[in-house]
Enzyme design. Sequence first.
Site, PDB file in Angstrom:
ATOM      1  N   ASP A  98      -7.195  13.840  -8.046  1.00  9.26           N
ATOM      2  CA  ASP A  98      -5.934  13.458  -7.611  1.00  9.26           C
ATOM      3  C   ASP A  98      -5.092  13.247  -8.872  1.00  9.26           C
ATOM      4  O   ASP A  98      -4.985  14.117  -9.652  1.00  9.26           O
ATOM      5  CB  ASP A  98      -5.716  12.114  -6.908  1.00  9.26           C
ATOM      6  N   HIS A 296      -9.136  15.250   0.988  1.00  2.26           N
ATOM      7  CA  HIS A 296      -8.587  15.030  -0.320  1.00  2.26           C
ATOM      8  C   HIS A 296      -9.626  14.483  -1.174  1.00  2.26           C
ATOM      9  O   HIS A 296      -9.623  14.647  -2.217  1.00  2.26           O
ATOM     10  CB  HIS A 296      -7.217  14.146  -0.229  1.00  2.26           C
TER      11      HIS A 296
END
Length: 323
Positions: A98, A296
Site C-alpha cells: 500500500d 488489497h
Amino acid sequence: MHHRLVDVPDARIHVVEEGSGPLVLLLHGFPETWHSWRHQLPALAAAGYRAAAIDVRGYGRSSKPRDVAAYRMLAHVADNVGVVRALGEETAVVVGHDWGSPIAANSALLRPDVFTAAGLLGVPYAPRGGPRPSEVFARIGGDEEFYVGYFQQPGRAEAEIEPDVRGWLAGFYAALSGDAKPSPDGGSPFFVPRGGRMRDRFPDGPLPSWLTEADLDVCAAEFERTGLTGALNRYRNADRDWEDLAAWDGAPLTQPSLFLAGERDASLGWLADAVAAYPTTLPGLVSSHLLDGCGHWVQQERPEEVNRLLIAWLRALDRGTSA
C-alpha cells in the site's frame, strides 16, 4: 520477535525484527502497523533473513510530528536509511505494501547505495510526473469525491473515523478485501458522495475470513491510542512530494524488483497505465504475480503464497538469478 525503538534523524522509529542474515525492511501502508507483516516475519526468519517491520512515522510507537510537512516522502526515505544504519547494516532489501510500496520504491530510487532491491505489494510503481496531484484528485470522481481528496483537509477524515475506530477499520478492511460484499448502495468505497462519509459505502457483515477479532483489536487499539492524523498526513503531502521529486521526473527504478498484487485490488484499475509502463519504468522487474481472488491486503489475505513468492525472489537475488 524483538521490539525496539531506534533513533533516526528527527524521529524515533519502532522496529520489530526476527531472524538473522541479510536485512529485509518491511513497510506497511494505511491504515495498518508493523502487525500487518505478522505472517512474514517468522517465515523470512526461518528462511535465513533478518526481517524488520517498522511502524512508519505517524503510526504506532514511532514518532508523530505535528507539522504536516514532516510526513513528506523525503522524510520517510530518511527514516528508512536511518533504520538500516541503526540496525548496524549498510544495505537492505526494502519491501512495502500500500503506501509502503511507493515509500519502498522511492527509498530505492533516491538511495540505491542503501536499498539494493525493492518489493512492491498492492500499489504499482509510478514515477513522479504529470500535473500537480491535487488537481488530479479534484477531477476524479465527477459528482463524487475521490477518497484521497477527501483525506486532504486536516481533521475532516479524523472526525469520521475516530469516534468509532474499530468499526471504521473493520469496514475499510472488509471493503478492500478479495471477498468483499457490495456496498449498501452499490457504489465504490473509494468515492465519497457529496455530504456523505466513506463508511456509508462499507459493506455490512462479519469480518473478512483472513482477519481475526484479535488481530483487529491489535490494530484498533493502536489507532485509538494515537489517532489517525499521523497516518492521514502521508496523503496530505502529495503536492509536496511532487515538488520535492521534480529532479526524478519519470525516473525508472532500476534495481531488481518484485511486484505482487491481488487480482481484485481496485488499485490495479486506476493505476493500470503504471503497470503497462513497467518495461520502461521498472526495467529491473524480475518477478511479477497477480493472486487470483485476492484483494488489497495481499500479505494478510494470502500469507503462505506471498511468503513463498517473496522468499523465492529473495533467494534468486542472493544467487543473482531471476525468480
